[in-house]
Structure formats: structure tokens, C-alpha cells
Scaffold this motif. Structure first.
Motif, short mmCIF file in Angstrom:
data_model
loop_
_atom_site.label_atom_id
_atom_site.label_comp_id
_atom_site.label_asym_id
_atom_site.label_seq_id
_atom_site.Cartn_x
_atom_site.Cartn_y
_atom_site.Cartn_z
N ILE A 93 -4.21 -27.95 6.50
CA ILE A 93 -3.44 -29.83 6.81
C ILE A 93 -2.60 -28.29 5.58
O ILE A 93 -1.37 -28.24 6.47
CB ILE A 93 -3.82 -30.28 7.49
CG1 ILE A 93 -4.61 -31.29 8.06
CG2 ILE A 93 -2.40 -31.15 6.77
CD1 ILE A 93 -4.03 -31.08 9.40
N ARG A 94 -3.04 -28.36 4.61
CA ARG A 94 -2.32 -28.01 3.70
C ARG A 94 -1.74 -26.42 3.26
O ARG A 94 -0.35 -26.24 3.04
CB ARG A 94 -2.51 -27.59 1.99
CG ARG A 94 -1.31 -28.20 0.90
CD ARG A 94 -2.08 -27.96 -0.23
NE ARG A 94 -2.59 -29.41 -1.02
CZ ARG A 94 -1.70 -30.33 -0.81
NH1 ARG A 94 -0.11 -29.41 -1.55
NH2 ARG A 94 -1.54 -31.25 -2.15
N SER A 95 -1.49 -25.86 4.50
CA SER A 95 -1.77 -24.26 4.68
C SER A 95 -0.52 -24.82 5.30
O SER A 95 0.39 -22.79 5.78
CB SER A 95 -2.77 -23.55 5.25
OG SER A 95 -3.05 -23.73 6.67
N LYS A 96 0.44 -25.42 5.81
CA LYS A 96 1.10 -25.18 6.54
C LYS A 96 2.31 -26.35 6.63
O LYS A 96 1.77 -27.50 6.05
CB LYS A 96 0.50 -25.21 8.66
CG LYS A 96 -0.59 -23.89 8.71
CD LYS A 96 -0.04 -23.19 8.76
CE LYS A 96 -0.93 -21.68 9.65
NZ LYS A 96 0.19 -20.55 10.06
N PRO A 97 3.28 -26.24 7.05
CA PRO A 97 4.39 -27.23 6.51
C PRO A 97 4.24 -28.16 8.41
O PRO A 97 3.75 -28.23 8.97
CB PRO A 97 5.75 -26.72 6.88
CG PRO A 97 5.60 -25.49 7.68
CD PRO A 97 3.97 -25.53 7.47
N ALA A 98 4.71 -29.66 7.71
CA ALA A 98 4.68 -30.91 8.26
C ALA A 98 5.77 -30.23 9.56
O ALA A 98 4.98 -31.27 10.54
CB ALA A 98 5.23 -32.05 7.75
N GLU A 99 6.08 -29.72 10.07
CA GLU A 99 7.16 -29.43 11.89
C GLU A 99 6.08 -28.63 11.94
O GLU A 99 5.81 -28.72 13.79
CB GLU A 99 8.62 -28.89 10.62
CG GLU A 99 8.99 -28.89 13.05
CD GLU A 99 8.93 -29.78 12.92
OE1 GLU A 99 9.48 -29.89 14.25
OE2 GLU A 99 9.22 -30.68 11.85
N HIS A 100 5.54 -27.93 11.06
CA HIS A 100 4.02 -26.67 12.31
C HIS A 100 3.67 -27.82 12.78
O HIS A 100 3.13 -27.62 14.39
CB HIS A 100 3.18 -26.18 11.65
CG HIS A 100 1.80 -25.18 11.82
ND1 HIS A 100 1.49 -24.28 12.89
CD2 HIS A 100 0.70 -26.16 12.14
CE1 HIS A 100 0.92 -23.70 13.17
NE2 HIS A 100 0.31 -25.02 12.59
N TRP A 101 3.00 -28.80 12.13
CA TRP A 101 1.56 -29.84 12.47
C TRP A 101 2.64 -30.84 13.23
O TRP A 101 1.66 -30.97 14.16
CB TRP A 101 0.92 -30.38 11.38
CG TRP A 101 0.17 -29.89 10.21
CD1 TRP A 101 0.59 -29.70 9.15
CD2 TRP A 101 -0.40 -29.04 11.02
NE1 TRP A 101 -0.39 -28.85 8.63
CE2 TRP A 101 -1.61 -28.53 9.76
CE3 TRP A 101 -1.88 -28.78 12.06
CZ2 TRP A 101 -2.36 -27.04 10.11
CZ3 TRP A 101 -2.93 -27.68 12.04
CH2 TRP A 101 -2.75 -27.20 11.20
N ARG A 102 3.51 -30.91 13.32
CA ARG A 102 3.82 -31.81 14.13
C ARG A 102 4.03 -31.28 15.55
O ARG A 102 3.97 -31.57 16.74
CB ARG A 102 6.12 -32.32 13.91
CG ARG A 102 6.67 -32.69 14.63
CD ARG A 102 8.12 -33.27 14.40
NE ARG A 102 8.01 -33.68 12.88
CZ ARG A 102 8.39 -34.55 12.08
NH1 ARG A 102 8.20 -35.74 13.02
NH2 ARG A 102 8.42 -34.84 10.68
N ARG A 103 4.73 -29.81 16.02
CA ARG A 103 4.62 -29.26 16.88
C ARG A 103 3.57 -29.52 17.69
O ARG A 103 3.34 -29.35 18.89
CB ARG A 103 4.78 -27.82 16.82
CG ARG A 103 6.39 -27.91 16.50
CD ARG A 103 7.63 -26.40 16.83
NE ARG A 103 7.03 -25.61 16.02
CZ ARG A 103 7.18 -25.26 14.53
NH1 ARG A 103 8.31 -26.06 13.75
NH2 ARG A 103 6.46 -23.73 14.45
#
Length: 387
Positions: free
Chosen positions: A287-297
Motif C-alpha cells: 500500500i505504501r508503494s503507491k499514492p492514495a489516488e492509485h488505490w482509490r482508482r
């Protein structure tokens, strides 16, 4: 006709639990009269920030009420209350046990004047018991009941909960529920009732699972060790690469498997019945490897019970809540400025027309009317009778 139209409530309380309870009753149509001390009013009027001439906190919590500025230590002012006590359906007070008795406004006195009165006392520890006279606030109440011990951070990073759980969930809501039950009882019997609402008592309901586990197994939950307190990878806050957070709650197996697929967790690490700590650390790395917007999408439209933690400002702008209409009811101040009223758990069908802007009362707004009812001279803002 709103459900509580025709119900009169005398509110002697200050700050949050009692005033929010009487707000809910007012929103459902009750006629709520706040009893405040002269000159300064209740404490919440002085809380920053102001919205116009009044505290925004006071304005939000006291929409649609009336105000009487009275010195309750003055026998004449207490006598002026008698016409209101005679017709009141509900009285709410939030003093320490014994204070209303010293003022001659205890339940026995009120019930002698009005046998049908529903007299609701809200305190931290209740009207009886060794702790009844202790001073306290929300943090003390959740501490004393063990609720805080279930999730309080670490010794180097202790966490204070973001909501006043005892005040609202232990005080306001039980008070309103029991007042409504007592009103139903009164309809059947014609009799009033004394209600003893202890905020601490009502917190144990929230720990049903923790109490059940301890009593059934002898193993009592610790700090952050259980399913819904962060003790499993399936219910945890995970920091993203841009210092935001994923709120991950894929508790059920089907949601967990979907979550594992979406974050591309290695197949050998998906059975969290074993090595939960190792799995949790690996999920955190991903989860820390990507920004929040990546996970939102990535999570959008997928059944995995995951969301991005947003700010209050972002939540207020969420199209979902706007579509629900929870911000349609309006608050107005003495200068004519408007803002959305506090959303409350009262169905919109029971409240006033959303477009009717309703304000909080000026201090002593009903003093002239009280003077007419009581037959005494005009009551000034100093609490003295003008000659």
C-alpha cells in the motif's frame, strides 16, 4: 404535524450531551426552552469560533430553541418557572447529583407540581454509586469503562479518539431514546418518570464483543489486538505513498480475497490464519508503494470494503452526502447569515421544511413572555426584576 408538536421541554443542561438531546427533540417538533444563567448564558455561547455574534458551536446545537435567562439561586426566579413546570412534558438537567435538589428543582419537587413530568438527568456516573460525585469528561468516561484500552495507540504515540463517544453515544442518544419511551408510557398511564442517564453505564454496550470474549474464554482483549481494533491485516489503516491512508476492512473471506487480488498480494501470503504479522507488514509495504489516488482508482467499484481516508472538508463535498440531502436544513444567525444546520439522526419527514432557516435563541429571548405568564415584572438580563 411533526411527531413532537405540542411537547414542551425545559432544558437546564449546558455544553453537549443535554443540548444535543434537546436539539433532536426540537427538530422533531418539540417546544424547547433553555434555562440559562443571566448575562453570560451557558458556557457554549462563549466557545470560539464565533459565527456572527454567537459561538458557532452554540448556534449549531441550539437551533430552534427558546431561551430564559434566570438566576436559579433566586427564589423569585425559581417561582417564575412554576407555570412552565406545571405544563412541561420533559425536563432535562445535567448538573452533578444533588445540585437540582439544592435549587429546589429536584424530581420530587417537580413531580409534586406536575406528576406527569418526565425528568431526565444526564451525568457521567449516574445518580448513585461511589463515583456519582466525580468530575469528568469524555476521555475519563471511556477510560474508566475500559473502552479506551481497546485502541489507544502506543506509549510513544497515544491516540485520543476523534469523537466524543460518551457524551453523544452514552449521553445524548440514550437520553432521547428513554425520553421517547417515557412519553409513550405517559400516553398509556398519564404518569411521568425519573430517568437516570449515566454516560459510563451506556458505554459497555459498545464493548459487547470484548465483554463476551472475556467472559466466555477468559481471554480479555488488549490494546489493538482484536478483529476491529487493528489486530488483523483485515481491519487496519495502511499509509499510502503520499502520506494518506487506506481504510481496509475486508473482514469476510470473499472481500479479503478480492482485496488480495487488487493489491496483488503474493498467493502464499493470503492465509492470514497463520503469520498475520508477516502478512500485515507485506500489505503495508504494498500500500505504501503507491499514492492514495492509485488505490482509490484500484478499489473503485470493487467489493473489497476499502476506502481512502478523507478530510472533513472533502466529506462535506462528497456528492453522495449531497444527494442524501443531509445538509439541506438551514441555520440562520442574528445577522441573517446562513449555513447548513447540524445533520441529526431524525428522518427528514419529521423535521421542519428544509428551506425554512431556523436560528438559535438570543439569551433571554423568552423572558418577556415568562413575565406575562408568571405575573411578575419584566425580568432583566441581570436576572433581577425591574421595578
Amino acid at each position: 404535524m411533526r411527531p413532537l408538536a405540542g411537547i414542551t421541554v425545559l432544558d437546564f443542561s449546558t455544553l453537549l450531551p443535554g443540548p444535543l438531546a434537546s436539539l433532536l427533540l426540537a427538530e422533531a417538533g418539540a417546544d424547547v426552552v433553555k434555562i440559562e444563567r443571566p448575562r453570560t448564558g451557558e458556557e457554549m455561547r462563549n466557545y470560539a469560533p464565533n459565527w456572527g455574534r454567537e459561538s458557532v458551536n452554540f448556534s449549531l446545537l441550539n437551533r430552534g430553541k427558546k431561551s430564559l435567562a434566570l438566576n436559579l439561586k433566586d427564589p423569585d426566579d425559581r417561582q417564575a418557572l412554576r407555570p412552565l413546570l406545571e405544563k412541561a412534558d420533559v425536563l432535562i438537567e445535567q448538573f452533578r447529583p444533588g445540585v437540582m435538589a439544592k435549587l429546589g428543582l429536584d424530581y420530587e419537587t417537580a413531580a409534586a407540581i406536575n406528576p406527569g413530568i418526565i425528568y431526565c438527568s444526564i451525568t457521567g456516573y449516574g445518580q448513585a454509586g461511589p463515583k456519582r460525585d466525580l468530575a469528568g469528561h469524555d476521555l475519563n468516561y471511556i477510560s474508566d469503562t475500559g473502552l479506551l484500552s481497546l485502541s489507544m495507540g502506543t506509549s510513544t504515540a497515544p491516540v485520543v479518539p476523534p469523537a466524543l463517544i460518551a457524551d453523544i453515544a452514552g449521553g445524548t442518544y440514550p437520553a432521547v431514546m428513554n425520553i421517547l419511551l417515557a412519553l409513550l408510557e405517559k400516553r398509556l398511564t398519564g404518569k411521568g418518570r425519573r430517568l437516570d442517564v449515566a454516560m459510563t453505564d451506556n458505554l459497555f454496550t459498545f464493548m459487547y464483543w470484548a465483554i463476551g470474549k472475556g467472559r466466555a474464554s477468559g481471554q480479555w482483549p488488549g490494546n489493538g489486538t482484536e478483529l476491529v481494533t487493528g489486530g488483523t491485516p483485515r481491519y487496519r489503516l495502511y499509509p499510502t505513498g503520499d502520506e494518506k491512508f487506506v481504510a481496509a476492512a475486508p473482514i469476510e473471506e470473499k472481500f479479503w480475497q478480492t482485496f488480495c487480488e487488487l493489491i496483488e498480494l503474493e498467493p502464499g501470503l493470503r492465509d492470514d490464519a497463520e503469520n498475520a504479522d508477516t502478512i500485515g507488514h507485506r500489505v503495508a509495504e504494498i500500500i505504501r508503494s503507491k499514492p492514495a489516488e492509485h488505490w482509490r482508482r484500484r478499489f473503485a467499484g470493487k467489493d473489497c470494503c476499502c476506502s481512502i481516508v478523507v478530510s472533513i472538508e472533502e466529506a462535506l463535498a462528497d456528492p453522495h452526502f449531497k444527494a442524501r440531502g443531509i445538509f439541506e436544513h438551514m441555520l440562520i444567525n442574528e445577522e441573517g447569515a446562513r449555513m447548513p444546520a447540524l445533520p441529526v439522526p431524525i428522518d427528514a419527514a419529521f423535521r421542519a421544511d428544509p428551506q425554512t432557516a431556523i436560528g438559535a435563541p438570543a439569551l433571554g429571548s423568552e423572558n418577556d413572555e415568562l413575565s406575562k405568564t408568571s405575573g411578575r415584572g419584566p425580568v432583566t438580563q441581570s436576572g433581577e426584576t425591574a421595578q
